[in-house]
Design an enzyme around this catalytic site. Structure first.
Site, PDB file in Angstrom:
ATOM      1  N   HIS A   1     -16.892  17.114  83.846  1.00 37.06           N
ATOM      2  CA  HIS A   1     -15.726  17.850  84.352  1.00 37.06           C
ATOM      3  C   HIS A   1     -14.963  17.082  85.427  1.00 37.06           C
ATOM      4  O   HIS A   1     -14.084  17.640  86.073  1.00 37.06           O
ATOM      5  CB  HIS A   1     -16.141  19.232  84.872  1.00 37.06           C
ATOM      6  CG  HIS A   1     -16.454  20.195  83.756  1.00 37.06           C
ATOM      7  ND1 HIS A   1     -17.013  21.433  83.947  1.00 37.06           N
ATOM      8  CD2 HIS A   1     -16.269  20.088  82.417  1.00 37.06           C
ATOM      9  CE1 HIS A   1     -17.166  22.047  82.780  1.00 37.06           C
ATOM     10  NE2 HIS A   1     -16.735  21.246  81.840  1.00 37.06           N
TER      11      HIS A   1
ATOM     12  N   CYS B   1       2.179   7.925  86.292  1.00 38.32           N
ATOM     13  CA  CYS B   1       1.734   6.650  85.697  1.00 38.32           C
ATOM     14  C   CYS B   1       0.270   6.682  85.257  1.00 38.32           C
ATOM     15  O   CYS B   1      -0.222   5.721  84.674  1.00 38.32           O
ATOM     16  CB  CYS B   1       1.962   5.502  86.676  1.00 38.32           C
ATOM     17  SG  CYS B   1       0.899   5.579  88.134  1.00 38.32           S
TER      18      CYS B   1
ATOM     19  N   ASN C   1     -32.717  29.152  86.043  1.00 38.22           N
ATOM     20  CA  ASN C   1     -31.574  29.933  86.503  1.00 38.22           C
ATOM     21  C   ASN C   1     -32.070  31.106  87.334  1.00 38.22           C
ATOM     22  O   ASN C   1     -33.225  31.506  87.204  1.00 38.22           O
ATOM     23  CB  ASN C   1     -30.754  30.443  85.298  1.00 38.22           C
ATOM     24  CG  ASN C   1     -29.318  30.767  85.677  1.00 38.22           C
ATOM     25  OD1 ASN C   1     -29.054  31.639  86.499  1.00 38.22           O
ATOM     26  ND2 ASN C   1     -28.374  30.051  85.082  1.00 38.22           N
TER      27      ASN C   1
END
Ligand code: OAD
Length: 243
Positions: A120, A131, A214
């Site tokens: 990410h 540019c 988790n």
């Protein structure tokens, strides 16, 4: 978390040759970086989903940059926690280990991970919309519309936003690492966003032993081999200490 589950996850890891790790915001939570979907994810009543988009930036770049400056300021004060340190140790013990992260905070590198696949992007990089130049800046006092030092164009954070494609070379490496893994560890991600959701499933289909870490059940919990519920900064050092 049962010590039986921890034990199985440890033993399988000790025997594994190719280990692939996928981390999300939960791994940095104990360092003080707010997660996207948990408490503290809101900024001035905006949801990240409403700010981290190309449309939001086109509409109001200064607003989006104020949010990023706030996040950069927070992250600048954060240090790697025992979860990052344990994963850097894993990489030293298992030469064929790939660390894929959705986090843009750079804490895996700070902890000593050599080459995390930051799918990410990196919050410390800027990219010129004119540019295409990309550069690093840890400046916490950027103007609200930072300009490219080369062409003067408007710069944006060099991170992936909702609705944007991921870098295809990174993505290919991540899929490859998932397909080849014999052990996949998924830590601190809600697994709601692709490719995070898909990577663990691909590893499983290819025969990997899949472990998730988790605070709470995720959509993956129904089919992973072992779920270890608790804090990443507590569980990962215990999972990896035997190596
Ligand atoms: P989320 O905020 O969606 O999920 C964080 C997960 O970490 C949740 O499942 C929490 O239960 C868990 N968690 C929180 N604290 C934890 C702890 N101390 N130990 C273990 N687990 C913990 O973050 P991500 O899954 O990383 O994308 O989000 C994925 C992507 O969506 C982000 O990279 C970002 C976001 O929108 C983009 O910006 C493109």
């Amino acid at each position: 978390m049962s010590s039986h589950d921890l034990d199985i996850a440890r033993r399988r890891l000790a025997a594994a040759q190719r280990v692939t790790v996928l981390t999300g915001a939960g791994v940095s939570a104990e360092s003080g970086v707010p997660t996207f979907r948990g408490a503290g994810g809101l900024w001035e009543n905006h949801r990240p989903e409403d700010l981290a988009t190309p449309q939001a930036f086109a509409r109001d770049p200064a607003l989006v940059w104020r949010w990023y400056q706030w996040r950069r300021g927070l992250i600048a004060q954060c240090r790697p926690n025992p979860a990052h340190v344990a994963l850097a140790g894993l990489e030293r013990n298992k030469p064929r280990c790939t660390l894929i992260t959705q986090n843009v905070d750079g804490l895996h590198r700070q902890a000593g991970s050599r080459d995390p696949l930051e799918i990410h992007g990196d919050i410390w990089r800027l990219r010129c919309l004119g540019c295409g130049r990309v550069w690093l800046s840890r400046d916490l006092g950027l103007p609200e519309r930072p300009a490219c030092p080369q062409c003067g164009g408007l710069a944006r954070p060099d991170v992936v936003w909702f609705g944007e494609a991921l870098d295809s070379a990174f993505l290919e490496k991540a899929w490859q690492a998932a397909r080849l893994a014999d052990y996949m560890l998924v830590a601190g991600t809600s697994a709601l966003v692709q490719p995070a959701a898909g990577l663990a499933a691909v590893a499983k289909e290819a025969g990997a032993f899949v472990v998730e870490v988790n605070l709470e059940p995720t959509p993956n919990s129904a089919w992973v081999d072992v779920s270890l519920f608790g804090k990443a900064g507590d569980i990962l050092p215990r999972l990896l200490e035997a190596l």
